[in-house]
Every structure is written in C-alpha cells, then in structure tokens.
Write a protein that holds these residues in place. Structure first.
Motif, PDB file in Angstrom:
ATOM      1  N   UNK A 127       0.829  -1.212   0.000  1.00  0.00           N
ATOM      2  CA  UNK A 127       0.000   0.000   0.000  1.00  0.00           C
ATOM      3  C   UNK A 127       0.862   1.260   0.000  1.00  0.00           C
ATOM      4  N   UNK A 128       1.929   1.264   0.797  1.00  0.00           N
ATOM      5  CA  UNK A 128       2.781   2.451   0.860  1.00  0.00           C
ATOM      6  C   UNK A 128       3.529   2.686  -0.441  1.00  0.00           C
ATOM      7  N   UNK A 129       4.061   1.612  -1.047  1.00  0.00           N
ATOM      8  CA  UNK A 129       4.841   1.783  -2.277  1.00  0.00           C
ATOM      9  C   UNK A 129       3.959   2.163  -3.464  1.00  0.00           C
ATOM     10  N   UNK A 130       2.826   1.491  -3.610  1.00  0.00           N
ATOM     11  CA  UNK A 130       1.952   1.794  -4.750  1.00  0.00           C
ATOM     12  C   UNK A 130       1.226   3.116  -4.572  1.00  0.00           C
ATOM     13  N   UNK A 131       1.112   3.580  -3.326  1.00  0.00           N
ATOM     14  CA  UNK A 131       0.460   4.862  -3.078  1.00  0.00           C
ATOM     15  C   UNK A 131       1.416   6.029  -2.992  1.00  0.00           C
ATOM     16  N   UNK A 132       2.722   5.764  -3.067  1.00  0.00           N
ATOM     17  CA  UNK A 132       3.710   6.842  -2.973  1.00  0.00           C
ATOM     18  C   UNK A 132       3.578   7.805  -4.140  1.00  0.00           C
ATOM     19  N   UNK A 133       3.777   9.080  -3.847  1.00  0.00           N
ATOM     20  CA  UNK A 133       3.644  10.103  -4.889  1.00  0.00           C
ATOM     21  C   UNK A 133       4.992  10.725  -5.262  1.00  0.00           C
ATOM     22  N   UNK A 134       5.920  10.782  -4.315  1.00  0.00           N
ATOM     23  CA  UNK A 134       7.166  11.512  -4.552  1.00  0.00           C
ATOM     24  C   UNK A 134       8.417  10.640  -4.375  1.00  0.00           C
ATOM     25  N   UNK A 135       8.575  10.063  -3.174  1.00  0.00           N
ATOM     26  CA  UNK A 135       9.839   9.378  -2.894  1.00  0.00           C
ATOM     27  C   UNK A 135       9.633   8.248  -1.890  1.00  0.00           C
ATOM     28  N   UNK A 136      10.351   7.156  -2.116  1.00  0.00           N
ATOM     29  CA  UNK A 136      10.409   6.053  -1.166  1.00  0.00           C
ATOM     30  C   UNK A 136      11.875   5.862  -0.774  1.00  0.00           C
ATOM     31  N   UNK A 137      12.133   5.854   0.531  1.00  0.00           N
ATOM     32  CA  UNK A 137      13.489   5.648   1.047  1.00  0.00           C
ATOM     33  C   UNK A 137      13.529   4.295   1.755  1.00  0.00           C
ATOM     34  N   UNK A 138      14.522   3.484   1.420  1.00  0.00           N
ATOM     35  CA  UNK A 138      14.601   2.129   1.959  1.00  0.00           C
ATOM     36  C   UNK A 138      15.991   1.874   2.519  1.00  0.00           C
ATOM     37  N   UNK A 139      16.026   1.251   3.693  1.00  0.00           N
ATOM     38  CA  UNK A 139      17.262   0.631   4.175  1.00  0.00           C
ATOM     39  C   UNK A 139      17.034  -0.865   4.102  1.00  0.00           C
ATOM     40  N   UNK A 140      17.772  -1.520   3.232  1.00  0.00           N
ATOM     41  CA  UNK A 140      17.599  -2.942   2.958  1.00  0.00           C
ATOM     42  C   UNK A 140      18.578  -3.742   3.810  1.00  0.00           C
ATOM     43  N   UNK A 141      18.020  -4.454   4.786  1.00  0.00           N
ATOM     44  CA  UNK A 141      18.835  -5.257   5.691  1.00  0.00           C
ATOM     45  C   UNK A 141      17.974  -6.387   6.244  1.00  0.00           C
ATOM     46  N   UNK A 142      18.594  -7.451   6.760  1.00  0.00           N
ATOM     47  CA  UNK A 142      17.815  -8.520   7.371  1.00  0.00           C
ATOM     48  C   UNK A 142      17.037  -7.968   8.582  1.00  0.00           C
ATOM     49  N   UNK A 143      15.949  -8.661   8.995  1.00  0.00           N
ATOM     50  CA  UNK A 143      15.415  -9.938   8.473  1.00  0.00           C
ATOM     51  C   UNK A 143      14.493  -9.700   7.281  1.00  0.00           C
ATOM     52  N   UNK A 144      14.353 -10.734   6.424  1.00  0.00           N
ATOM     53  CA  UNK A 144      13.525 -10.644   5.227  1.00  0.00           C
ATOM     54  C   UNK A 144      12.334 -11.601   5.320  1.00  0.00           C
ATOM     55  N   UNK A 145      11.218 -11.180   4.738  1.00  0.00           N
ATOM     56  CA  UNK A 145      10.063 -12.069   4.620  1.00  0.00           C
ATOM     57  C   UNK A 145      10.230 -13.020   3.449  1.00  0.00           C
ATOM     58  N   UNK A 146      10.717 -12.489   2.329  1.00  0.00           N
ATOM     59  CA  UNK A 146      10.893 -13.322   1.129  1.00  0.00           C
ATOM     60  C   UNK A 146      12.173 -12.895   0.428  1.00  0.00           C
ATOM     61  N   UNK A 147      13.338 -13.352   0.904  1.00  0.00           N
ATOM     62  CA  UNK A 147      14.619 -12.941   0.307  1.00  0.00           C
ATOM     63  C   UNK A 147      14.745 -13.389  -1.135  1.00  0.00           C
ATOM     64  N   UNK A 148      15.404 -12.543  -1.932  1.00  0.00           N
ATOM     65  CA  UNK A 148      15.659 -12.892  -3.333  1.00  0.00           C
ATOM     66  C   UNK A 148      14.471 -12.732  -4.246  1.00  0.00           C
ATOM     67  N   UNK A 149      13.400 -12.062  -3.799  1.00  0.00           N
ATOM     68  CA  UNK A 149      12.197 -11.890  -4.611  1.00  0.00           C
ATOM     69  C   UNK A 149      12.192 -10.502  -5.246  1.00  0.00           C
ATOM     70  N   UNK A 150      11.854 -10.424  -6.531  1.00  0.00           N
ATOM     71  CA  UNK A 150      11.781  -9.135  -7.223  1.00  0.00           C
ATOM     72  C   UNK A 150      10.636  -8.303  -6.651  1.00  0.00           C
ATOM     73  N   UNK A 151      10.923  -7.060  -6.302  1.00  0.00           N
ATOM     74  CA  UNK A 151       9.911  -6.153  -5.764  1.00  0.00           C
ATOM     75  C   UNK A 151       9.195  -5.444  -6.916  1.00  0.00           C
ATOM     76  N   UNK A 152       8.097  -6.033  -7.379  1.00  0.00           N
ATOM     77  CA  UNK A 152       7.356  -5.447  -8.503  1.00  0.00           C
ATOM     78  C   UNK A 152       6.669  -4.143  -8.105  1.00  0.00           C
ATOM     79  N   UNK A 153       6.406  -3.953  -6.800  1.00  0.00           N
ATOM     80  CA  UNK A 153       5.821  -2.680  -6.357  1.00  0.00           C
ATOM     81  C   UNK A 153       6.768  -1.527  -6.680  1.00  0.00           C
TER      82      UNK A 153
END
Length: 338
Positions: A127-153
């Motif tokens: 919901x947050x990624x598809x509803x974003x209008x300007x910018x999304x900031x991410x810190x990518x670090x463990x733990x992961x729900x589904x590691x190695x999966x392409x983020x289509x959002x």
C-alpha cells in the motif's frame, strides 16, 4: 484474446464483437450475432459501448453497419483515458483520507501501529509503495520475509516517476542473485548506496509513513511497526539522511563485454567517463569490493574460488595503478567505473 478489453473496463462480449469487426469490415448486427452465436440485443449493447469508447464507428446509411477503429490508435487513447481516471481517483482518495484524519484526530496511541503477521506486513508495504507520490526511502537489511524476490511494487512506482533511494547492508549484496536483482532496480532509476554494516531496516514513503522492524537486532520479519507523523518519524528521516550521506554509491553493471586488449584506446577510461577495460565478472568483483564485501563473500556470490577473487582483485588494483584496495576503490569511483 477473448477478454482483450477487460483492462479498459469492457467485457468479453465487447471483446468478441471488436475482434469480429477487425476482420469483417462493414459488419451488421444480424451478421455479428450469427457469427458469434449471441442475440442481436446483446450485439447492439456491445456496439453501443464500443462506439462510446471510440473503438467502433457506425457507417452512414441503412441498415446500420459498423467498422472497427484502428487498434493502435483507439486502444492507446482508451488506456490513456483510464490512466487519467485512475490518477483522478488516487487524488480523490488522498483528499478523502486527509478529511478522515482531520475528522478523527490523532491520539498519542495512534502514532505507532503494530503490524502482526506476514500478510499484514506485506499488505502495508504494498500500500505504501503503490500509493507513494514523490519518494520512497529504503534501508535494505535482514530480516527478510521473502529474500531474493523481485519487488514489482518498486518497478511500478518507478515507472510512475516516484524516486527511490536505497541503502543496502553490504553483506546482503554478496548473496547469490542479489546483484542481478539490484541491477533491475538501478536500470529503471533507483539510486543505491551501501554500508559495510547497517541494521536500521526501514521503508519511508513520502516522508509521511514508515515501516520498521519491532527490533533492529532481532530476527522477527513478520512483526513490524507502522510509524505515523511524529517525532519518531522525524528521527527516522534524519537517521536515513545521515546514513545516506555516509554510504558508498553502488554502480549499475555495464553491458556484458569482453575485456579489451591492453593499450586499446577505445577501452581506456577517461576521468568521469565510466569506460573501463574490465570484464563483467571483474566489474562485479569491484562493485562488491567497494560495497565492503569480503573475499569469501564475493567468491560465494559469484560462484568462484576465493583464490580467483584474490587474483582478480590484485589485477584490478594494478589496472587502477593503486597500491591498496581502498585506494583502488577511490580511483574506480573517481574514474566512473562504479
């Protein structure tokens, strides 16, 4: 092809009638009904909807006959119209959301919400990624729900013009396939940097909402916190900017190419030009090296021996006329190799 027009709000009957018109010019209602095995009233209704959508035109004269509008023109126009409708709907949804917030007010207990369970976490992130209008900031670090999966959002948001900035925990980039996934995001506009060790996993959308783990040192991926506008959110944004300024840019992989012969002027790098004589594998080694990955992690990520990594790193250092790995990283960045 039966539901060709479903994405633009038309049903299977309209799709069938439109496809029939494409291959049968000057078709009339009785002929269409007989060919498709449906009643004349249903054909008339479908033709009326197709005409309103600009996909069919009625010819002058009696009996009534119809022709299909050229699909490359009509469908593009219709898709553009539906995109406009969706954009208007998004704007209205944001306005209604703001009204609801004003009406409900914000209580101290509402500033942080617990997201319990993988489904709740994934739904909120989507919901947050598809509803974003300007910018999304991410810190990518463990733990992961589904590691190695392409983020289509992210791919969809980037296609809409949303800016993405990502800071990566360097050891995760050495995981098998991680660089290939990152290159997919970089190719469509993500800005990426890395730090040797960072555990402040987070996602901030438009500076208005953030999702963080319930603990930065734990391994529970399915329980997270949704942080609304508050001093806590302000602190998270400041932390992200401070880390972004410290992080090392992660370059995009160049197209696969063989290393050019030594002395080949076409392959020699120029200051800031980004041209280099490295093979794709050596470039991958350089990128991982610059991100802070150790030789063993690099070897595992690229499925080569640690001895091979050591040998190639020594060659990269030589090519850059450097005396240390650190100096090689500085030189590579200065020459635009990263």
């Amino acid at each position: 092809m039966t539901h060709l027009l479903k994405p633009v709000g038309l049903g299977p009957v309209e799709s069938d009638v439109y496809l029939h018109l494409l291959s049968h010019a000057h078709a009339g209602v009785p002929g269409i009904a007989e060919a498709l095995g449906i009643t004349a009233p249903r054909v008339r209704t479908a033709l009326s909807r197709l005409t309103s959508a600009g996909l069919a035109n009625r010819l002058i004269g009696r009996p009534a006959r119809y022709v299909a509008a050229p699909p490359e023109v009509a469908l593009d126009s219709l898709v553009l119209h539906h995109h406009q409708v969706l954009d208007d709907l998004r704007a209205q949804a944001r306005e209604l959301s703001l009204r609801a917030k004003v009406a409900a007010g914000t209580q101290p207990g509402d500033l942080i919400e617990v997201l319990d369970g993988a489904d709740a976490v994934l739904h909120t992130l989507t919901r947050l990624e598809l509803g974003a209008r300007h910018e999304v900031c991410i810190i990518d670090a463990p733990p992961y729900l589904s590691p190695g999966t392409l983020n289509t959002n992210e791919l969809q948001a980037l296609a809409r013009g949303v800016t993405y900035r990502g800071i990566y925990h360097a050891p995760t980039l050495a995981a098998p396939g991680a660089l290939r996934l990152l290159d997919r995001y970089l190719a469509v506009g993500e800005q990426a940097r890395s730090l040797p060790d960072i555990r402040m996993k987070m996602l901030i959308a438009d500076g208005e909402l953030a999702v963080i783990p319930i603990s930065f040192t734990g391994d529970d991926a399915a329980t997270r916190l949704l942080v609304r506008p508050s001093p806590v959110l302000d602190a998270l944004k400041l932390a992200f900017e401070a880390l972004w300024n410290r992080a090392t840019p992660v370059g995009r992989a160049a197209p696969a190419e063989r290393p050019a012969p030594a002395g080949d002027a076409a392959a020699e790098d120029t200051a800031g030009g980004g041209r280099h004589p490295l093979s794709p594998r050596d470039l991958a080694i350089l990128r991982l090296l610059a991100s802070g990955a150790k030789d063993r992690s690099i070897a595992r990520a690229l499925d080569v021996t640690e001895r091979t990594v050591e040998r190639r790193v020594a060659e990269i250092v030589r090519l850059l006329d450097a005396s240390t790995r650190f100096q090689a990283g500085v030189q590579a960045a200065a020459r635009g190799w990263l």
